[in-house]
Motif scaffolding. Sequence first.
Motif, PDB file in Angstrom:
ATOM      1  N   PRO A 264       0.756  -1.177   0.030  1.00  0.00           N
ATOM      2  CA  PRO A 264      -0.145  -0.091   0.055  1.00  0.00           C
ATOM      3  C   PRO A 264       0.585   1.223  -0.035  1.00  0.00           C
ATOM      4  N   ALA A 265       0.354   2.331  -0.621  1.00  0.00           N
ATOM      5  CA  ALA A 265       1.002   3.544  -0.681  1.00  0.00           C
ATOM      6  C   ALA A 265       1.500   4.200   0.638  1.00  0.00           C
ATOM      7  N   ALA A 266       0.446   3.837   1.668  1.00  0.00           N
ATOM      8  CA  ALA A 266       0.810   4.320   2.960  1.00  0.00           C
ATOM      9  C   ALA A 266       2.198   3.864   3.784  1.00  0.00           C
ATOM     10  N   ARG A 267       2.575   2.612   3.204  1.00  0.00           N
ATOM     11  CA  ARG A 267       3.702   2.129   3.642  1.00  0.00           C
ATOM     12  C   ARG A 267       4.930   2.328   2.860  1.00  0.00           C
ATOM     13  N   MET A 268       4.808   3.247   1.659  1.00  0.00           N
ATOM     14  CA  MET A 268       5.991   3.687   0.838  1.00  0.00           C
ATOM     15  C   MET A 268       6.418   4.751   1.345  1.00  0.00           C
ATOM     16  N   LYS A 269       7.854   4.963   0.924  1.00  0.00           N
ATOM     17  CA  LYS A 269       8.446   6.276   1.105  1.00  0.00           C
ATOM     18  C   LYS A 269       7.986   7.247   0.164  1.00  0.00           C
ATOM     19  N   GLU A 273       0.721  13.372   0.905  1.00  0.00           N
ATOM     20  CA  GLU A 273      -0.367  13.390  -0.105  1.00  0.00           C
ATOM     21  C   GLU A 273      -0.449  12.182  -0.810  1.00  0.00           C
ATOM     22  N   ARG A 274       0.878  11.475  -1.199  1.00  0.00           N
ATOM     23  CA  ARG A 274       0.758  10.342  -2.125  1.00  0.00           C
ATOM     24  C   ARG A 274       0.414   9.203  -1.492  1.00  0.00           C
ATOM     25  N   LYS A 275       0.746   9.171  -0.250  1.00  0.00           N
ATOM     26  CA  LYS A 275       0.416   7.972   0.870  1.00  0.00           C
ATOM     27  C   LYS A 275      -1.001   7.804   0.864  1.00  0.00           C
ATOM     28  N   GLN A 276      -1.954   8.642   0.371  1.00  0.00           N
ATOM     29  CA  GLN A 276      -3.329   8.600   0.443  1.00  0.00           C
ATOM     30  C   GLN A 276      -3.867   7.971  -0.625  1.00  0.00           C
ATOM     31  N   GLU A 277      -2.970   7.705  -1.799  1.00  0.00           N
ATOM     32  CA  GLU A 277      -3.552   7.604  -3.121  1.00  0.00           C
ATOM     33  C   GLU A 277      -3.234   6.056  -3.452  1.00  0.00           C
ATOM     34  N   GLU A 278      -4.286   5.164  -3.928  1.00  0.00           N
ATOM     35  CA  GLU A 278      -3.949   3.792  -4.248  1.00  0.00           C
ATOM     36  C   GLU A 278      -3.190   3.813  -5.347  1.00  0.00           C
ATOM     37  N   ALA A 279      -3.199   4.792  -6.445  1.00  0.00           N
ATOM     38  CA  ALA A 279      -2.311   4.708  -7.695  1.00  0.00           C
ATOM     39  C   ALA A 279      -1.055   4.775  -7.094  1.00  0.00           C
ATOM     40  N   PHE A 280      -0.417   4.865  -6.011  1.00  0.00           N
ATOM     41  CA  PHE A 280       0.865   4.917  -5.734  1.00  0.00           C
ATOM     42  C   PHE A 280       1.220   3.560  -4.752  1.00  0.00           C
ATOM     43  N   ASP A 281       0.184   2.625  -5.002  1.00  0.00           N
ATOM     44  CA  ASP A 281       0.526   1.086  -4.375  1.00  0.00           C
ATOM     45  C   ASP A 281       1.737   0.839  -5.290  1.00  0.00           C
ATOM     46  N   HIS A 282       2.719   0.011  -4.629  1.00  0.00           N
ATOM     47  CA  HIS A 282       3.968  -0.360  -5.289  1.00  0.00           C
ATOM     48  C   HIS A 282       3.653  -2.086  -5.357  1.00  0.00           C
ATOM     49  N   HIS A 283       3.832  -2.703  -6.717  1.00  0.00           N
ATOM     50  CA  HIS A 283       3.494  -4.106  -6.930  1.00  0.00           C
ATOM     51  C   HIS A 283       5.082  -4.650  -7.222  1.00  0.00           C
ATOM     52  N   VAL A 284       5.029  -5.587  -6.429  1.00  0.00           N
ATOM     53  CA  VAL A 284       6.225  -6.452  -6.599  1.00  0.00           C
ATOM     54  C   VAL A 284       6.042  -7.727  -6.905  1.00  0.00           C
ATOM     55  N   PRO A 285       6.686  -8.143  -8.173  1.00  0.00           N
ATOM     56  CA  PRO A 285       6.405  -9.477  -8.614  1.00  0.00           C
ATOM     57  C   PRO A 285       7.267 -10.575  -7.757  1.00  0.00           C
ATOM     58  N   LEU A 286       6.885 -11.695  -7.274  1.00  0.00           N
ATOM     59  CA  LEU A 286       7.416 -12.468  -6.595  1.00  0.00           C
ATOM     60  C   LEU A 286       8.220 -13.649  -7.136  1.00  0.00           C
ATOM     61  N   ALA A 287       9.436 -13.604  -7.181  1.00  0.00           N
ATOM     62  CA  ALA A 287      10.084 -14.978  -7.766  1.00  0.00           C
ATOM     63  C   ALA A 287       9.725 -16.425  -7.032  1.00  0.00           C
ATOM     64  N   GLU A 377       1.842   8.132 -16.729  1.00  0.00           N
ATOM     65  CA  GLU A 377       1.899   6.746 -16.825  1.00  0.00           C
ATOM     66  C   GLU A 377       2.500   5.990 -15.677  1.00  0.00           C
ATOM     67  N   SER A 378       3.559   6.511 -15.287  1.00  0.00           N
ATOM     68  CA  SER A 378       4.096   5.730 -13.910  1.00  0.00           C
ATOM     69  C   SER A 378       3.141   5.852 -12.818  1.00  0.00           C
ATOM     70  N   ILE A 379       2.356   6.955 -12.677  1.00  0.00           N
ATOM     71  CA  ILE A 379       1.273   7.115 -11.878  1.00  0.00           C
ATOM     72  C   ILE A 379       0.111   6.108 -11.720  1.00  0.00           C
ATOM     73  N   TYR A 380      -0.330   6.140 -12.993  1.00  0.00           N
ATOM     74  CA  TYR A 380      -1.827   5.376 -13.094  1.00  0.00           C
ATOM     75  C   TYR A 380      -1.610   4.075 -13.545  1.00  0.00           C
ATOM     76  N   ASN A 381      -0.546   3.888 -14.246  1.00  0.00           N
ATOM     77  CA  ASN A 381      -0.145   2.492 -14.935  1.00  0.00           C
ATOM     78  C   ASN A 381       0.414   1.645 -13.893  1.00  0.00           C
ATOM     79  N   ARG A 382      -0.245   0.975 -12.619  1.00  0.00           N
ATOM     80  CA  ARG A 382       0.530   0.250 -11.694  1.00  0.00           C
ATOM     81  C   ARG A 382       1.086  -1.318 -12.037  1.00  0.00           C
ATOM     82  N   SER A 383       0.773  -1.730 -12.897  1.00  0.00           N
ATOM     83  CA  SER A 383       1.172  -2.784 -13.631  1.00  0.00           C
ATOM     84  C   SER A 383       1.868  -2.749 -14.927  1.00  0.00           C
TER      85      SER A 383
END
Length: 416
Positions: A264-269, A273-287, A377-383
């Motif tokens: 979740p964006a709330a746990r990211m650096k 303001e951005r911590k409140q936005e879902e668009a800034f969630d970070h997606h981590v593909p797991l090997a 693009e980097s904001i809204y295209n989370r995948s």
Amino acid sequence: MLTDTQCRKAKAAEKPQKLFDGRGLYLFVAPSGVKSWRLKYRFGEKEKTLTIGRYPDHSLQEARDACIAAHKQLAAGIDPSMDKRQKKAARNAAAGATFESLALAWHQEQVATWSGRYAKTVLNAVTRDLIPYWGKYPIGEITKPMVIERLKAIEKRAIETAKRAQQHMIEIFDFAIGLGHDFVNPAATRISLKPLQQVKRPAITKLDELKTMLWTVERSRARPVTKLASRFIALTAVRPGVVQTLPWAELDGLDREDPIWIIPAARMKLSQERKQEEAFDHHVPLATQAMEVIASLKVLTGLGPLAFPQSRSTRKPLSDATISKMYRDCGYTGQHVPHGWRSSFSTIMNELAAARDRPEDRAIIDLMLAHRPRGTESIYNRSVYMPRRRAIAQEWADMLLEGLPPASALLVMPSS
């Protein structure tokens, strides 16, 4: 025209009395004997009354002066009664509106959107660096020179702390303004603070040396949870603090065929303001190897709220110092720290991309490190580029752990 003697000798009667002076001004005598100055006037098409004040607290001359002032307001299109109510409301709002009371109210309102740890950190900073100096001041009386003086004092101790203090100031003053306090935010203008000095975190950037290091620390007598945390940080290249505070809830329902850890964006650096936005969630593909770490970890901590808890409490996260100490105890002081895995991943995978003529991987590696370039693009295209990100994550895991035991082996290797 009234005289002061008439005003003084006016007696109460069964019904209210009005003793007129001129221009709508009159002395109102209530049946109780209380006397007050009032002004009858018209504003627009409506007849209104302005209460000036009690007699003799307000003398006849003072009442006449107030009458003249009210007529000047009327000539300027201002309703004297409304102006009086507004000024009274402003005085009431200012009464007790100290910096301390509003700073604490601001903090209380923000707590719901912050992690408990961050909320405590902010409160400690505000109560240490701001409230002792400004706490009793009415918030509207704090000036820009006072702000600069306080920030410069903090800057002598730590530049980064001063920059954070300025951000807290801006938000507290904006909070007060939003509540109706009428002043200009004294911290919102440009203030010259020293630039931050970038801290270089030690990192091994040669693959063979990294594998040797990982083999060394995983054979140490550290706790299995510490070893698994170290391996998970290495595999994901996520900031150590985010991994160490990882709740099991974020790993619920992972797709076995295509697992993606969504932070979740709330746990990211990020900015608040951005911590409140879902668009800034970070997606981590797991090997595959990262999923093996998770499976092994569940054996140890799966019944608690945190994936990587401390040894003494399942509700407190593993500290960065714990993993750092494991590295130091194994002889890697000044050579590698938990945060160094991000530099290791970036350096090795960018070098590999260059060697294999894949220049497009550079931007993708930055995305994997949550280094967001400017643009929508980097904001809204989370995948964005997820298939390639997954391939890079798996390639990194395969190279890093080639020849090393599986995660499950860390559960039975030596530990204290």
